[in-house]
Enzyme design. Sequence first.
Site, short mmCIF file in Angstrom:
data_model
loop_
_atom_site.label_atom_id
_atom_site.label_comp_id
_atom_site.label_asym_id
_atom_site.label_seq_id
_atom_site.Cartn_x
_atom_site.Cartn_y
_atom_site.Cartn_z
CE LYS A 49 47.39 36.82 29.35
NZ LYS A 49 46.57 37.63 30.28
CB SER A 98 43.24 38.21 32.72
OG SER A 98 42.35 38.77 31.81
CB SER A 104 43.01 37.66 28.68
OG SER A 104 43.95 38.16 29.61
N1 GLN Z 1 38.16 40.55 30.96
C1 GLN Z 1 38.82 41.81 31.18
C2 GLN Z 1 39.00 42.52 29.86
O1 GLN Z 1 38.56 42.03 28.90
C3 GLN Z 1 40.11 41.61 31.90
C4 GLN Z 1 41.27 41.29 31.04
C5 GLN Z 1 42.55 41.12 31.80
O2 GLN Z 1 42.56 41.08 33.04
N2 GLN Z 1 43.62 41.09 31.07
O3 GLN Z 1 39.56 43.57 29.78
#
Ligand code: GLN
Length: 484
Positions: A79, A178, A154
Amino acid sequence: MEDLHFASVRELRQKLDAGEVSSVELVQALEQRILAVNDRLNAYLSRDLEDALKQAEAADARLAAGERGPLLGIPVALKDLLNVKGQSCGCASKILEGYSSPYDAGAVEKLREAGAVLFGRCNMDEFAMGGSTENSAYGPSYNPWNLEHVPGGSSGGSAAAVSAGAAWLSLGSDTGGSVRQPASFCGCVGLKPSYGRISRYGLTAFASSFDQIGIFSRSVADAADSLGVIAGYDPRDSSSAEESVPDYAAALGESLAGMKIGVAEEFFAEGVDPEVSASVRAAIDACVELGAEVVPVSFPHLEYAVSIYYILAPAEASANLARFDGIRYGNRVEAEDPVSLMRQTRDAHFGDEVKRRILLGTYVLSSGYYDAYYLKAQKARALLAKDFEDVFSKCDVLATPVSPSTAFAVGKESKDPLNLYLADIFTIPANLSGACGISVPCGFSEDGLPIGVQFLGPAFGEEQILKVGHAYEQAHPQTLRPTL
Ligand code: GLN
């Protein structure tokens, strides 16, 4: 080649060790696959083939000298928020466009020592804020099972790459789900280890008390092997745990005799897609057939999880992102005075979601609101952690859906950020409490989109969730592949 692309790391391992394929050939095959599919997926933002081939040659030399190891010669995609010396690390944000990292993250150092080949930067929501990868400054990634749908987020690029046969293994980060949610949307395995299990040194911070590096793979055994490589204490991360790293592969077996699986009805309440509920319940039944026992438990504070997270995570994010001001870090917009410079830099180079989080976070931390929001959310976080304590005094793992729905259509939820926030309800609790969790494919919806079951375990209980995930997967292997 098709089989090679969809092989597990353990299968590749055998071929590498037997000299049937070289690491250089793996990188070349992977590059071909990426060239064939990435224009449709937008899973990779960049990659450096020349550098990867050099790393692969070094791995081949180690193999030829008789060295063996779980990730020796295996390409791993990352990532775009994990620092790799000499590679870009832009966090899918304009503010870091062109930034080349001067150092390796702790987990990356361990991958290098193990002889893995660090190849490719995966698309993501800007600074990991989002659940669909639509917040990337470089356009969304797409779901390999249906290109009109999101891969989740994400870490959507990392998940889409593994699912599409365009990576054998990838790393993401999981602050509120994520890794687990995109794994379930894309039909691959997604492991979020306990908080402190893998060093956060060199993982660009979003919300430091939640962030944890996670693993995408095609099998639970591959996740277990990879965790064994990258887990462990790192003094450069003050929250890194001084726990020894167990032999995760040794925990894997076929039988679940004696294992207690908790089921809390709060995770199957109204609002969960019936297809998702049915599929997850069937997976739990399958575990019972393998010898596990179901224990009814309750999780009374689940309904507060989203509110707690969306106060605390933006608060931490607002502090972590303060450094990107065009002076200390980040691409600068020149202006007459320093304040205008910072304002214009942040305005021009941060996307809408990042700005929204900074505003929210700054607000809940501001004097006058701190007690009402931030402090209260911290107290509620402790209550939710207590729910886990109670649950894990009665069972070994908790089985839940990963997400209330399957992957939604691109553009559908992103118009209303609140809808997206609410969909994180089942993954957030693990991050609030430091628990570990894994998403394992457990079926498909009628329209052909993957569904995942989540197994949650107490902090440093990875062996239990890997064991149940592996046993389930062995009995119900996922054989379908996306057609791309
Ligand atoms: N969907 C969650 C957010 O928007 C989790 C994001 C993540 O785990 N980086 O914060």
